[in-house]
Scaffold this active site. Structure first.
Site, PDB file in Angstrom:
ATOM      1  N   ASP A 372      37.970  46.889  47.609  1.00  0.00           N
ATOM      2  CA  ASP A 372      38.233  46.642  46.193  1.00  0.00           C
ATOM      3  C   ASP A 372      37.043  45.945  45.534  1.00  0.00           C
ATOM      4  O   ASP A 372      36.245  45.266  46.183  1.00  0.00           O
ATOM      5  CB  ASP A 372      39.488  45.780  46.052  1.00  0.00           C
ATOM      6  N   GLU A 375      31.950  46.937  42.581  1.00  0.00           N
ATOM      7  CA  GLU A 375      30.931  47.230  41.564  1.00  0.00           C
ATOM      8  C   GLU A 375      29.627  46.434  41.773  1.00  0.00           C
ATOM      9  O   GLU A 375      28.570  47.008  41.515  1.00  0.00           O
ATOM     10  CB  GLU A 375      31.488  46.962  40.155  1.00  0.00           C
ATOM     11  N   ASP A 448      41.256  50.030  37.552  1.00  0.00           N
ATOM     12  CA  ASP A 448      42.479  49.416  37.016  1.00  0.00           C
ATOM     13  C   ASP A 448      42.838  50.036  35.665  1.00  0.00           C
ATOM     14  O   ASP A 448      42.710  49.410  34.601  1.00  0.00           O
ATOM     15  CB  ASP A 448      42.294  47.912  36.879  1.00  0.00           C
TER      16      ASP A 448
END
Length: 757
Positions: A372, A375, A448
């Site tokens: 998760d 980035e 998300d």
């Protein structure tokens, strides 16, 4: 001739000659062309792939190896000549001109047709402007939320953040691709002045031009450059259940048990962050630490697989914060510096990270990893400051290599697991991506997302552009990550959103339900006989019926020659309307999908030229047409190309429950068709050593004959013989979930056999 240097002054010395004899050789070295504006370095990697480098004056040139490109230059037969103010390099596939006055580069087909050209004049800094044709469409750039497929006339930031996966790849409808090899923040902009790509950090302009002749050729070239995705395990192509999040082993086992008792197929379940005390912990918290081996075993006993969440971030309160103190990217974006991200660019940091995983998680049989916030996310939607960009990391500064962070996190997991065993395939879900990341078994999800109908509509072109950028696997949270509707899954409007999203996800490379604010399991939406439950059960079962088709497609993806989701321009490049259809795609090469993304359930469907068969009722439609209608909440437009062979699998509760010894082969008539059924052990890496089989099939439409050819290959678990139930699709026969109908049965032992229908 490993390093040819051509001086601009030679052009002037020999200017009296109309044409100079070409120097022809087969070599792999670069050609350095000294122009009035500086050096242009050209390196052919294949006859159709050339690297263009332009060092910036006054800036120290660093090591010229790429973080993302793995292809090494081949010995390419090429000619080099000078005439009319240009140096020309030619191969059998591509001709490249370099202007000796200002260094601008132009690419041509061998017949002299211009493919792409840099605009004349000197582009300063890390910026290059190109001239595009009127009507030329360009795709790619990764996954973005703008709801656009064709990027003409648009401006797109090249920077990774939650829900934006930036891949600096341009894919043209003219059959060329371009990879801008810079892993720092940049910008794409197309306007009346041309198409410009720029970056903020770096020491030279550096890009690869890929001529493929068509979209499939471009995809193949991009995969040559950056590597191909390995096969996922068979189970991972089934249905995966998740939510944010489960709080005990018992709760997860109960979820899987409910699916089994309802006889709804399921192959995986995700354990999100709820197993830790603090973000970044690499050990189970007290609730999960009580006999985790038994907890995982309870899921395996139900023929389910466990995927667990990992984060690259560490809270200061985490017991692992101090352990990683020497391997941190300095604090970015958190006012109190409470969260810091580990330096995944560092091999020592990746080794340390895995050492805890191997000690605390791996022994219990974890089947996949959910990486998760890769980035990386220091804060939501952040743009780093100049100071933050200058923070040192193992490969330079953060600003220079930001785009590559998700690839290095995946690399660390993939390489370490592969070093331990070849018996279990690496499975990685990750929230961000890099060009080339697919070679580490990494598959992105879309982040998300908001659980609203406009977001579902935007997901379709976002996915298609992701695939056009050279990456191989993509999926999103069914229903969106956030559900902000009052009442959650009891809200009438959200139920429509979820139902339509579920249908779309059936045709993603991974099918996975996830999100927060409301439960996601099928039994939370009612019971059998209710529209919301039945819709989910129908499309989950459809996913499993299509597994032989999907797994065979996955093999083509691993070969580097195909993608899961194909925008219509790939197969109809001369159809101007198809080039701009943003909300339809081919799933593989046979199945056209038109997701319904409106609350009123009305949509227009465009069918390109050809014969099309309605997947649900067998009715036929002649293509090059469009129509608008309302679709029931358990229906969506799905059409199969005439001239297709589609294998349909058995009714199962999990992917490996039954052997494929009695598959239905659906024949969609109207044209000749070919299909290759791929099979292997379903897990492990023996297939890399040739342990797999391929059964070729050919439909001759004129004679109405199906020929099942000689089987190629072998693996230990292979079925020595089997039956195929062959059926021509027609109204009411071999439609939808029907996997029983057949016109005749053929017994197959591996030798060629033909059947006339």
């Amino acid at each position: 001739m490993e390093n040819v240097v051509i001086l601009a002054s030679m052009e002037r010395i020999l200017a009296s000659f109309a044409l100079f004899a070409a120097l022809i050789c087969a070599c792999s070295g670069p050609v350095n062309v000294k122009t009035e504006a500086g050096t242009v370095r050209l390196t052919f990697y294949t006859p159709g792939i050339v690297r263009v480098e332009k060092p910036l004056a006054g800036i120290e040139q660093k090591k010229d190896s790429s973080l993302c490109v793995v292809l090494q230059p081949e010995k390419v037969r090429r000619s080099v000549s000078r005439s009319r103010g240009c140096v020309t390099l030619s191969t059998d596939s591509l001709t490249v001109d370099v202007c000796l006055a200002d260094g601008h580069v132009t690419f041509f087909r061998p017949d002299g047709t211009c493919l792409l050209g840099e605009k004349p004049g000197i582009c300063k800094g890390l910026s290059q402007t190109f001239s595009l044709d009127d009507g030329e469409a360009v795709y790619g750039l990764g996954q973005h939320r703008y709801g656009k497929l064709n990027w003409r006339g648009e401006k797109v930031e090249i920077f990774n953040r939650n829900m934006d996966i930036s891949i600096p790849v341009i894919h043209s409808s003219k059959g060329w691709g371009l990879y801008w090899d810079n892993t720092g923040k940049g910008m794409f902009e197309d306007n009346a002045d041309g198409m410009t790509i720029s970056s903020e950090d770096g020491c030279r302009k550096d890009y690869y031009f890929v001529y493929g002749g068509n979209a499939d050729g471009v995809i193949g070239g991009l995969h040559q450059l950056s590597g191909c995705a390995p096969m996922n395990a068979l189970w991972s192509y089934g249905f995966i259940q998740s939510k944010c999040g489960y709080w005990s082993w018992e709760e997860m086992a109960e979820v899987v048990s409910r699916y089994r008792s309802l006889e709804v197929p399921l192959d995986g379940i995700v354990l999100d962050y709820t197993y830790v005390d603090y973000l970044g912990d690499l050990q189970f918290c007290k609730t999960f630490a009580d006999n985790p081996g038994a907890g995982v075993d309870s899921l395996h006993a139900l023929n389910s697989h466990l995927i667990m969440s990992l984060w690259p971030s560490f809270y200061k309160k985490s017991s692992y914060f101090k352990d990683f103190s020497e391997h941190m990217i300095p604090p970015i974006g958190q006012p109190d510096s409470s969260v810091i991200v580990y330096d995944a660019y560092s091999k020592a940091a990746r080794d340390l990270y895995w050492s805890h995983i191997e000690k605390n998680f791996w022994p219990y049989g974890i089947d996949g990893w959910w990486l998760d916030a890769t980035e990386p996310e220091f804060r939501s939607y952040y743009v780093p400051t100049d100071e933050e960009n200058k923070f040192p990391v193992a490969l330079g500064t953060f600003g220079e290599v930001q785009l590559a962070y998700p690839m290095f996190t995946s690399m660390g997991i993939y390489e370490h697991q592969r070093a331990l065993t070849d018996d279990k395939r690496v499975f990685i879900l990750t929230r961000s991506g890099t060009f080339g990341q697919q070679r580490y078994a990494a598959q992105c999800w879309s982040g998300d997302t908001d659980g609203e109908m406009p977001e579902l509509r935007r997901q379709i072109p976002a996915a298609l552009n992701y695939f056009m950028s050279g990456l191989s696997y993509w999926n999103g949270d069914i229903g969106g990550f956030f559900c902000d509707y009052p009442g959650g899954n009891a809200n009438p409007e959200y139920r429509i959103v979820y139902a339509r999203w579920f249908q779309f996800a059936t045709f993603e490379s991974i099918m996975r339900a996830h999100g927060m604010h409301t439960p996601r399991e099928i039994y939370q939406w009612g019971s059998r006989g209710g529209i919301w439950y039945d819709n989910q059960e129908k499309f989950i079962n459809l996913r499993y019926r299509l597994l032989p088709y999907i797994y065979s497609l996955a093999h083509k993806v691993t070969e580097g020659s195909d993608v899961f989701m194909r925008p219509l321009f790939m197969d109809w490049p001369s159809d101007r309307r198809a080039c701009n259809i943003e909300d339809e795609f081919l799933f593989g090469r046979s199945i056209l999908v038109a997701p319904v993304a409106s609350l009123d359930s009305v949509r227009e469907v465009y069918l390109p030229e050809g014969r099309w068969v309605n997947f649900w009722d067998g009715g036929t439609v002649s293509g090059n047409c469009s129509f608008t209608k309302e679709y029931a909440l358990d229906d969506m437009p799905v059409y199969v190309r005439g001239g297709s062979i589609v294998p349909i699998g058995p009714s199962v509760q999990y992917a490996a429950e039954k052997p494929w010894d009695n598959l239905q082969l659906r024949i969609y008539t109207g044209a000749d068709a070919d299909f290759e059924l791929y099979e292997d052990a379903g897990d492990g890496y023996a297939y890399e050593k040739g342990a797999f089989s391929i059964i070729p099939m050919h439909w001759d439409d004129a004679s109405r004959t199906l020929t099942i050819g000689e089987r190629r290959g072998f693996f230990d678990e292979m079925l020595p013989e089997r039956d195929f139930r062959i059926v021509t699709v027609r109204p009411g026969c071999a439609c939808g979930l029907d996997n029983e109908s057949s016109d005749l049965t053929v017994h197959y032992t591996g030798s060629p056999v033909s059947a006339e229908l």
